[in-house]
Structure formats: C-alpha cells, structure tokens
Design a protein around this motif. Structure first.
Motif, PDB file in Angstrom:
ATOM      1  N   CYS A  86       0.837  -1.190   0.000  1.00 25.35           N
ATOM      2  CA  CYS A  86       0.000   0.000   0.000  1.00 25.35           C
ATOM      3  C   CYS A  86       0.879   1.249   0.000  1.00 25.35           C
ATOM      4  CB  CYS A  86      -0.894  -0.074   1.236  1.00 25.35           C
ATOM      5  SG  CYS A  86      -1.316   1.471   2.002  1.00 25.35           S
ATOM      6  N   HIS A  88       0.233   4.189   0.768  1.00 26.74           N
ATOM      7  CA  HIS A  88       0.005   5.177   1.826  1.00 26.74           C
ATOM      8  C   HIS A  88       0.800   4.874   3.088  1.00 26.74           C
ATOM      9  CE1 HIS A  88      -4.065   5.622  -0.342  1.00 26.74           C
ATOM     10  NE2 HIS A  88      -3.222   6.532  -0.767  1.00 26.74           N
ATOM     11  N   HIS A  89       0.935   3.587   3.404  1.00 23.36           N
ATOM     12  CA  HIS A  89       1.597   3.215   4.670  1.00 23.36           C
ATOM     13  C   HIS A  89       2.781   2.287   4.473  1.00 23.36           C
ATOM     14  CE1 HIS A  89      -2.652   4.182   5.706  1.00 23.36           C
ATOM     15  NE2 HIS A  89      -2.108   4.780   6.743  1.00 23.36           N
ATOM     16  N   VAL A 128      -2.149   1.597  -4.988  1.00 26.43           N
ATOM     17  CA  VAL A 128      -3.505   1.544  -4.448  1.00 26.43           C
ATOM     18  C   VAL A 128      -4.236   0.508  -5.294  1.00 26.43           C
ATOM     19  CG1 VAL A 128      -3.601   3.894  -3.530  1.00 26.43           C
ATOM     20  CG2 VAL A 128      -4.322   3.479  -5.864  1.00 26.43           C
ATOM     21  N   GLN A 129      -5.147  -0.186  -4.666  1.00 22.34           N
ATOM     22  CA  GLN A 129      -5.778  -1.334  -5.324  1.00 22.34           C
ATOM     23  C   GLN A 129      -6.507  -0.932  -6.604  1.00 22.34           C
ATOM     24  OE1 GLN A 129      -7.880  -3.921  -2.607  1.00 22.34           O
ATOM     25  NE2 GLN A 129      -9.194  -4.657  -4.241  1.00 22.34           N
ATOM     26  N   GLU A 130      -7.170   0.225  -6.564  1.00 26.41           N
ATOM     27  CA  GLU A 130      -7.943   0.657  -7.734  1.00 26.41           C
ATOM     28  C   GLU A 130      -7.034   0.845  -8.951  1.00 26.41           C
ATOM     29  OE1 GLU A 130      -8.052   1.968  -4.690  1.00 26.41           O
ATOM     30  OE2 GLU A 130     -10.020   2.800  -4.211  1.00 26.41           O
ATOM     31  N   HIS A 157      -6.295  -5.226   3.422  1.00 25.23           N
ATOM     32  CA  HIS A 157      -5.213  -4.240   3.582  1.00 25.23           C
ATOM     33  C   HIS A 157      -4.740  -4.232   5.026  1.00 25.23           C
ATOM     34  CE1 HIS A 157      -5.671  -1.908  -0.302  1.00 25.23           C
ATOM     35  NE2 HIS A 157      -6.635  -2.804  -0.346  1.00 25.23           N
ATOM     36  N   CYS A 159      -3.021  -2.122   6.438  1.00 26.28           N
ATOM     37  CA  CYS A 159      -3.153  -0.780   7.030  1.00 26.28           C
ATOM     38  C   CYS A 159      -4.524  -0.593   7.667  1.00 26.28           C
ATOM     39  CB  CYS A 159      -2.879   0.312   5.996  1.00 26.28           C
ATOM     40  SG  CYS A 159      -4.091   0.390   4.674  1.00 26.28           S
ATOM     41  N   MET A 160      -5.482  -1.457   7.301  1.00 26.49           N
ATOM     42  CA  MET A 160      -6.823  -1.382   7.899  1.00 26.49           C
ATOM     43  C   MET A 160      -7.027  -2.435   8.987  1.00 26.49           C
ATOM     44  SD  MET A 160      -9.665  -0.780   4.946  1.00 26.49           S
ATOM     45  CE  MET A 160     -11.022  -1.079   6.077  1.00 26.49           C
ATOM     46  N   ARG A 163      -3.436  -1.835  12.143  1.00 28.42           N
ATOM     47  CA  ARG A 163      -3.308  -0.479  12.689  1.00 28.42           C
ATOM     48  C   ARG A 163      -4.559   0.317  12.297  1.00 28.42           C
ATOM     49  NH1 ARG A 163      -3.474   2.802   9.091  1.00 28.42           N
ATOM     50  NH2 ARG A 163      -3.041   4.574  10.452  1.00 28.42           N
ATOM     51  N   GLY A 164      -4.536   1.595  12.629  1.00 24.23           N
ATOM     52  CA  GLY A 164      -5.596   2.492  12.165  1.00 24.23           C
ATOM     53  C   GLY A 164      -6.965   2.033  12.615  1.00 24.23           C
TER      54      GLY A 164
HETATM   55  N1  LIG Z   1      -8.788   3.928  -2.096  1.00 31.67           N
HETATM   56  C1  LIG Z   1      -7.810   3.271  -1.465  1.00 31.67           C
HETATM   57  N2  LIG Z   1      -7.491   3.654  -0.232  1.00 31.67           N
HETATM   58  C2  LIG Z   1      -6.502   2.973   0.370  1.00 31.67           C
HETATM   59  C3  LIG Z   1      -5.821   1.902  -0.195  1.00 31.67           C
HETATM   60  N3  LIG Z   1      -4.899   1.458   0.693  1.00 31.67           N
HETATM   61  C4  LIG Z   1      -5.052   2.226   1.786  1.00 31.67           C
HETATM   62  N4  LIG Z   1      -6.012   3.146   1.608  1.00 31.67           N
HETATM   63  C5  LIG Z   1      -6.552   4.189   2.475  1.00 31.67           C
HETATM   64  O1  LIG Z   1      -5.769   5.344   2.386  1.00 31.67           O
HETATM   65  C6  LIG Z   1      -6.251   6.232   3.381  1.00 31.67           C
HETATM   66  C7  LIG Z   1      -5.179   7.162   3.856  1.00 31.67           C
HETATM   67  O2  LIG Z   1      -5.823   8.022   4.727  1.00 31.67           O
HETATM   68  P1  LIG Z   1      -5.125   9.157   5.609  1.00 31.67           P
HETATM   69  O3  LIG Z   1      -6.185   9.788   6.452  1.00 31.67           O
HETATM   70  O4  LIG Z   1      -4.296  10.011   4.712  1.00 31.67           O
HETATM   71  O5  LIG Z   1      -4.097   8.290   6.477  1.00 31.67           O
HETATM   72  P2  LIG Z   1      -4.269   7.728   7.961  1.00 31.67           P
HETATM   73  O6  LIG Z   1      -4.402   8.854   8.916  1.00 31.67           O
HETATM   74  O7  LIG Z   1      -3.134   6.777   8.201  1.00 31.67           O
HETATM   75  O8  LIG Z   1      -5.650   6.961   7.849  1.00 31.67           O
HETATM   76  P3  LIG Z   1      -6.217   5.712   8.668  1.00 31.67           P
HETATM   77  O9  LIG Z   1      -5.802   4.476   7.918  1.00 31.67           O
HETATM   78  O10 LIG Z   1      -7.718   5.896   8.634  1.00 31.67           O
HETATM   79  O11 LIG Z   1      -5.637   5.746  10.056  1.00 31.67           O
HETATM   80  C8  LIG Z   1      -6.847   5.329   4.451  1.00 31.67           C
HETATM   81  O12 LIG Z   1      -8.235   5.565   4.473  1.00 31.67           O
HETATM   82  C9  LIG Z   1      -6.564   3.913   3.935  1.00 31.67           C
HETATM   83  O13 LIG Z   1      -7.580   2.983   4.277  1.00 31.67           O
HETATM   84  C10 LIG Z   1      -6.194   1.536  -1.521  1.00 31.67           C
HETATM   85  O14 LIG Z   1      -5.635   0.620  -2.145  1.00 31.67           O
HETATM   86  N5  LIG Z   1      -7.192   2.247  -2.101  1.00 31.67           N
END
Ligand SMILES: Nc1nc2c(ncn2[C@@H]2O[C@H](COP(=O)(O)OP(=O)(O)OP(=O)(O)O)[C@@H](O)[C@H]2O)c(=O)[nH]1
Ligand SMILES: [Zn+2]
Length: 198
Positions: A86, A88-89, A128-130, A157, A159-160, A163-164
């Motif tokens: 991912c 993002h993380h 990102v998956q999309e 994921h 990250c979901m 954590r988070g």
């Molecule tokens: N659309 C999409 N979102 C993703 C993917 N992988 C992770 N994410 C999301 O990317 C987002 C990043 O959100 P931010 O608010 O910037 O980061 P954050 O504070 O770490 O968010 P949380 O995960 O909610 O704690 C999160 O909602 C993740 O669930 C993906 O493949 N596609």
C-alpha cells in the motif's frame, strides 16, 4: 518459465535504503547496533528491491508470448494470489486477482502464466488497489488487443487491520472492465458468475 525478469533503469539504491532504515530504527527508539538489528537495514534493502521490482518492468517484458489459437471466447484465470504494498503506509495488502479476456477475431491468446506475471509486475510497486486493477486491464487491452478484459481484485489491507481503523476481515473488491465486458451486461454477468462461483 523461471527466467529472471528484465529490469530497466538504474538498480535499486540499496545503500540509500540501508541508511534510511537505520534512521527509522533510531527514530522509533531502537538501537540499530544491537545484535538482532545489525543486518536489518541490508535485509530491508534486499526485500524492497524485490517488492518494488515492478517499477522497472513494463507489460511488454511480461506479455512475451502471444499465440494464434482458434479460440475467441472468454479465457479467465481465477484466484491469482497477489501481494502488494500500500503506497500510503508501505504495509502489505494481499488477496486474489481474477483476470479474464475475450480474444480478438484472430484468436490471439497469451500464455496463462503471463496473466499472473502481469498481476505480479503491477503488484511489485507502491500501489492503491484501484489503480493496480485498471493498470492490469489497460496493459492487456494495449498489448493483446482483445475484444475485452475484466479484472477483479479482492484484498485485505494490513493498514486497515493491524493499525488504524483495525477491521480484520474487511475485504476490498475492485473491478475494471473494458471492451465487451463493459458494453455487454450478459458478457460481464457470465464472467462475474464464473469468478464468484467458487
Ligand atoms: N482507495 C484506497 N485507499 C486505500 C488503499 N490502501 C489504503 N487506503 C486508504 O488510504 C487512506 C489514507 O488516509 P489518511 O487519512 O491520509 O491516512 P491515515 O491517517 O493513516 O488513515 P487511517 O488508515 O484511517 O488511520 C486510508 O483511508 C486507507 O484505508 C487503496 O488501495 N485504495
Ligand atoms: Zn495503507
């Protein structure tokens, strides 16, 4: 085939990754010089070189085999295991990909393993998956010129989950349809029933 993939561009800068990982270890309050962590920066560098090898590959490197066959109906490879990172993380997401296409009028098909290699190539990038789902579909459309493509990815994921928001078991499903799978509801429905019928 188990050939090494063709890689373009400069090699991964492993020394730079090692330096950065050492910094992260210090920043989180660890001692990077303790026994268990001594080799960690180098290990992470090697792991990242593998995890992100897809950044230096293109679809043509993977979709190398195109046959002319007398088959112009749907080909679907289901349940291709997929591990990606991912963006993002930088933690994993993993699941399965289903890739189907309808060959063009010439009946041009590719090796089945090449569909899985294409999935792997895009998975080995920060993703990102999309986007990964669309990239696989577009790459197949561009190289194989089929009548249509369907890609469905189901993934969890980390990250979901770790954590988070912490929702283990939540699965994200994405799809990309092109050509006849987009235009014809019955073709799309046939593919979806084959994908969902486990
Ligand atoms: N659309 C999409 N979102 C993703 C993917 N992988 C992770 N994410 C999301 O990317 C987002 C990043 O959100 P931010 O608010 O910037 O980061 P954050 O504070 O770490 O968010 P949380 O995960 O909610 O704690 C999160 O909602 C993740 O669930 C993906 O493949 N596609
Ligand atoms: Zn994430």
């Amino acid at each position: 085939m188990s050939e090494e993939p063709v890689l373009h561009g400069p090699p991964v800068d492993q020394a730079r990754i090692e330096k950065a990982v050492r910094e992260i270890l210090i920043a989180v309050g660890e001692d990077p010089d303790r026994d268990g962590l001594l080799d960690t920066p180098a290990r992470v560098a090697r792991a990242y070189a593998e995890q992100f090898a897809g950044l230096r590959q293109e679809p043509e490197d993977v979709l190398t085999t195109v046959f002319d066959a007398d088959h112009d109906e749907m080909v679907l490879v289901k349940d291709i295991e997929v591990y990606s990172t991912c963006e993002h993380h930088l933690v994993p997401f993993h699941g399965v990909a289903h890739v189907g296409y309808t060959p063009n009028a010439r009946g041009q098909i590719t090796g089945l393993s090449k569909l899985a290699r294409l999935v792997d190539m895009y998975a080995r990038r920060p993703q990102v998956q999309e986007r990964m789902t669309s990239q696989i579909a577009d790459a197949l459309m561009n190289t194989l010129k089929p009548r249509g493509v369907i890609v469905v990815i189901e993934a969890e994921h980390l990250c979901m989950t770790m954590r988070g928001v912490r929702k283990p078991g939540a699965r994200t499903v994405t799809s990309a349809v092109r050509g006849d799978f987009r235009e014809s509801p019955s073709t799309r429905a046939e593919a979806m029933s084959l994908i969902l019928g486990r």
